[in-house]
Enzyme design. Structure first.
Site, PDB file in Angstrom:
ATOM      1  N   ASP A   1     -43.010 -20.435 -14.499  1.00  8.24           N
ATOM      2  CA  ASP A   1     -43.011 -21.073 -15.820  1.00  8.24           C
ATOM      3  C   ASP A   1     -43.012 -22.581 -15.616  1.00  8.24           C
ATOM      4  OD1 ASP A   1     -42.998 -18.605 -17.121  1.00  8.24           O
ATOM      5  OD2 ASP A   1     -40.812 -18.483 -17.029  1.00  8.24           O
TER       6      ASP A   1
ATOM      7  N   LYS B   1     -45.111 -14.244 -11.217  1.00  6.28           N
ATOM      8  CA  LYS B   1     -45.444 -13.956 -12.621  1.00  6.28           C
ATOM      9  C   LYS B   1     -46.030 -15.202 -13.270  1.00  6.28           C
ATOM     10  CE  LYS B   1     -42.312 -13.631 -16.098  1.00  6.28           C
ATOM     11  NZ  LYS B   1     -42.771 -14.183 -17.381  1.00  6.28           N
TER      12      LYS B   1
ATOM     13  N   ASP C   1     -48.074 -12.006 -17.387  1.00  6.63           N
ATOM     14  CA  ASP C   1     -47.134 -11.724 -18.475  1.00  6.63           C
ATOM     15  C   ASP C   1     -47.718 -12.275 -19.770  1.00  6.63           C
ATOM     16  OD1 ASP C   1     -44.940 -11.163 -20.005  1.00  6.63           O
ATOM     17  OD2 ASP C   1     -43.784 -12.891 -19.286  1.00  6.63           O
ATOM     18  N   LEU C   2     -48.644 -11.517 -20.336  1.00  8.00           N
ATOM     19  CA  LEU C   2     -49.334 -11.978 -21.553  1.00  8.00           C
ATOM     20  C   LEU C   2     -48.763 -11.326 -22.809  1.00  8.00           C
ATOM     21  CD1 LEU C   2     -52.980 -12.081 -20.154  1.00  8.00           C
ATOM     22  CD2 LEU C   2     -51.264 -13.897 -20.228  1.00  8.00           C
ATOM     23  N   LYS C   3     -47.887 -10.356 -22.628  1.00  8.34           N
ATOM     24  CA  LYS C   3     -47.196  -9.683 -23.744  1.00  8.34           C
ATOM     25  C   LYS C   3     -48.156  -9.428 -24.898  1.00  8.34           C
ATOM     26  CE  LYS C   3     -42.488 -11.186 -22.783  1.00  8.34           C
ATOM     27  NZ  LYS C   3     -42.716 -12.221 -21.768  1.00  8.34           N
TER      28      LYS C   3
ATOM     29  N   HIS D   1     -50.082  -7.852 -27.970  1.00  6.03           N
ATOM     30  CA  HIS D   1     -49.720  -7.021 -29.129  1.00  6.03           C
ATOM     31  C   HIS D   1     -50.678  -7.387 -30.255  1.00  6.03           C
ATOM     32  CE1 HIS D   1     -47.546  -4.595 -31.851  1.00  6.03           C
ATOM     33  NE2 HIS D   1     -46.950  -5.568 -32.492  1.00  6.03           N
ATOM     34  N   ASP D   2     -51.535  -6.431 -30.642  1.00  2.00           N
ATOM     35  CA  ASP D   2     -52.562  -6.713 -31.655  1.00  2.00           C
ATOM     36  C   ASP D   2     -53.079  -5.354 -32.127  1.00  2.00           C
ATOM     37  OD1 ASP D   2     -54.783  -7.893 -33.104  1.00  2.00           O
ATOM     38  OD2 ASP D   2     -54.684  -9.600 -31.748  1.00  2.00           O
TER      39      ASP D   2
ATOM     40  N   GLY E   1     -55.380  -2.080 -32.039  1.00  2.00           N
ATOM     41  CA  GLY E   1     -55.704  -1.318 -30.831  1.00  2.00           C
ATOM     42  C   GLY E   1     -56.955  -1.791 -30.115  1.00  2.00           C
TER      43      GLY E   1
ATOM     44  N   THR F   1     -58.440  -4.662 -30.041  1.00  2.00           N
ATOM     45  CA  THR F   1     -58.276  -5.974 -29.393  1.00  2.00           C
ATOM     46  C   THR F   1     -57.428  -5.848 -28.130  1.00  2.00           C
ATOM     47  OG1 THR F   1     -58.499  -7.043 -31.532  1.00  2.00           O
ATOM     48  CG2 THR F   1     -57.490  -8.346 -29.794  1.00  2.00           C
TER      49      THR F   1
ATOM     50  N   THR G   1     -34.912  -9.906 -23.441  1.00  6.04           N
ATOM     51  CA  THR G   1     -33.545 -10.109 -22.930  1.00  6.04           C
ATOM     52  C   THR G   1     -32.826 -11.276 -23.602  1.00  6.04           C
ATOM     53  OG1 THR G   1     -34.509 -11.374 -21.116  1.00  6.04           O
ATOM     54  CG2 THR G   1     -33.969  -9.067 -20.675  1.00  6.04           C
TER      55      THR G   1
ATOM     56  N   ARG H   1     -29.446 -13.620 -13.342  1.00  7.96           N
ATOM     57  CA  ARG H   1     -28.814 -14.885 -12.952  1.00  7.96           C
ATOM     58  C   ARG H   1     -27.899 -14.651 -11.759  1.00  7.96           C
ATOM     59  NH1 ARG H   1     -32.322 -16.589 -15.437  1.00  7.96           N
ATOM     60  NH2 ARG H   1     -32.328 -17.935 -17.257  1.00  7.96           N
TER      61      ARG H   1
ATOM     62  N   GLN I   1     -30.954 -16.631 -22.294  1.00  5.00           N
ATOM     63  CA  GLN I   1     -30.863 -15.186 -21.995  1.00  5.00           C
ATOM     64  C   GLN I   1     -29.527 -14.643 -22.492  1.00  5.00           C
ATOM     65  OE1 GLN I   1     -33.315 -13.541 -20.966  1.00  5.00           O
ATOM     66  NE2 GLN I   1     -34.585 -14.761 -19.582  1.00  5.00           N
TER      67      GLN I   1
ATOM     68  N   GLY J   1     -36.873 -16.925 -13.056  1.00  6.35           N
ATOM     69  CA  GLY J   1     -37.588 -18.179 -13.273  1.00  6.35           C
ATOM     70  C   GLY J   1     -36.738 -19.383 -12.946  1.00  6.35           C
ATOM     71  N   ARG J   2     -36.048 -19.926 -13.978  1.00  2.00           N
ATOM     72  CA  ARG J   2     -35.371 -21.211 -13.847  1.00  2.00           C
ATOM     73  C   ARG J   2     -34.384 -21.335 -12.694  1.00  2.00           C
ATOM     74  NH1 ARG J   2     -34.501 -21.167 -20.229  1.00  2.00           N
ATOM     75  NH2 ARG J   2     -34.630 -18.947 -19.663  1.00  2.00           N
TER      76      ARG J   2
HETATM   77  O1  LIG Z   1     -41.752 -10.055 -19.948  1.00  3.69           O
HETATM   78  C1  LIG Z   1     -40.989 -10.823 -19.347  1.00  3.69           C
HETATM   79  O2  LIG Z   1     -41.223 -11.196 -18.208  1.00  3.69           O
HETATM   80  C2  LIG Z   1     -39.722 -11.169 -20.015  1.00  3.69           C
HETATM   81  C3  LIG Z   1     -39.196 -10.221 -20.864  1.00  3.69           C
HETATM   82  C4  LIG Z   1     -37.902 -10.373 -21.353  1.00  3.69           C
HETATM   83  O3  LIG Z   1     -37.382  -9.520 -22.069  1.00  3.69           O
HETATM   84  N1  LIG Z   1     -37.209 -11.493 -21.017  1.00  3.69           N
HETATM   85  C5  LIG Z   1     -37.737 -12.472 -20.215  1.00  3.69           C
HETATM   86  O4  LIG Z   1     -37.030 -13.456 -19.926  1.00  3.69           O
HETATM   87  N2  LIG Z   1     -39.016 -12.338 -19.738  1.00  3.69           N
HETATM   88  C6  LIG Z   1     -39.620 -13.414 -18.921  1.00  3.69           C
HETATM   89  O5  LIG Z   1     -38.883 -13.546 -17.703  1.00  3.69           O
HETATM   90  C7  LIG Z   1     -38.747 -14.911 -17.330  1.00  3.69           C
HETATM   91  C8  LIG Z   1     -37.286 -15.254 -17.223  1.00  3.69           C
HETATM   92  O6  LIG Z   1     -37.152 -16.587 -16.863  1.00  3.69           O
HETATM   93  P1  LIG Z   1     -35.741 -17.244 -16.564  1.00  3.69           P
HETATM   94  O7  LIG Z   1     -34.848 -16.988 -17.746  1.00  3.69           O
HETATM   95  O8  LIG Z   1     -36.077 -18.695 -16.390  1.00  3.69           O
HETATM   96  O9  LIG Z   1     -35.222 -16.583 -15.298  1.00  3.69           O
HETATM   97  C9  LIG Z   1     -39.513 -15.741 -18.363  1.00  3.69           C
HETATM   98  O10 LIG Z   1     -40.800 -15.991 -17.830  1.00  3.69           O
HETATM   99  C10 LIG Z   1     -39.627 -14.807 -19.569  1.00  3.69           C
HETATM  100  O11 LIG Z   1     -40.835 -15.019 -20.268  1.00  3.69           O
END
Ligand SMILES: O=C(O)c1cc(=O)[nH]c(=O)n1[C@@H]1O[C@H](COP(=O)(O)O)[C@@H](O)[C@H]1O
Length: 232
Positions: A16, A38, A65-67, A69-70, A72, A74, A119, A180, A189, A209-210
């Protein structure tokens, strides 16, 4: 993920970051400490899809990770296009129509993951969005529907891993963000566990990520996360 697989594959690093240059720098600093990346909206809308295809060609595993939702049609055609990018995983939201469409569009080698309840949501957030069920029940219901539809894996918090495993069986994948290391900032989160707790709960992959992208020594953090899961 089979027990015999490379333990580094359990960690998926969320790139990210603002641009491809920053992502390239992090991938190079992590070196062989990370095998799986990712690419989410932030990087995807800044040249990240070409970068994801290059990463895949260089031998890293990639997760788009494009999530999606549209409607069917598309979703089906979008998944078909994404299948050409050489990724291992692609996310869609866990709505039955969307999941069925994704399965129709899925190309060889691509696994579809269904995002159950983000989350960053707790029960109050789910209620605010109009859901009558508590988060744990909504996750379980969506996991069950995903398994019936033939989705490859579930994205949920590690707190729900046991209930999800009961519904998807041993071969379905459980992928958990909201991870974490002990003492790290939760930030936005809300359903959070440590890498060791997540592994002990039976997850296949954690997404982090972070705690890595913001670390002074991202390589050391990634190595500690992998080791913590090995020991769990
Ligand atoms: O689909 C995901 O990856 C995702 C789903 C979810 O429920 N929660 C979630 O945090 N994520 C992704 O997981 C990563 C978590 O990042 P950090 O919170 O920085 O560790 C981010 O890229 C979110 O977009």
């Amino acid at each position: 993920m089979p027990e015999s697989a490379d333990p580094r594959d359990r960690l998926i690093v969320a790139l990210d970051l603002p641009d491809v240059e920053a992502a390239e720098r992090l991938v190079s600093r992590l070196g062989d400490a990370a095998t799986f990346y990712k690419i989410g909206y932030r990087l995807a809308y800044a040249g990240g899809l070409d970068f994801a295809a290059r990463l895949a060609k260089s031998g890293k595993k990639t997760f788009l990770d494009l999530k999606l939702h549209d409607i069917g049609n598309t979703v089906e055609e979008g998944v078909r296009s994404a299948s050409a990018l050489g990724a291992t995983f692609l996310t869609v939201h866990a709505y039955p129509q969307t999941m069925r469409a994704a399965v129709r569009g899925r190309g060889p080698g691509l696994k579809i993951l269904a995002v159950t309840v983000l989350t960053s949501y707790d029960d109050a957030d789910a209620a605010e969005a109009g859901y009558a069920l508590p988060v744990a029940d909504l996750v379980a219901r969506r996991a069950e529907q995903a398994a019936e539809i033939g989705i490859d894996g579930i994205v949920c918090s590690a707190a729900e891993a046991g209930a999800v495993r009961d519904r998807i069986g041993p071969s379905g994948l459980i992928v958990t963000p909201g991870i974490r290391p002990a003492g790290a900032e939760a930030s936005d989160q809300k359903r959070v566990m440590t890498p060791g707790q997540a592994r002990a709960a039976g997850i296949d992959h954690v997404v982090v990520g972070r705690p890595i992208t913001g670390a002074d020594d991202p390589r050391a953090v990634a190595q500690r996360i992998v080791a913590e899961m090995e020991d769990a």
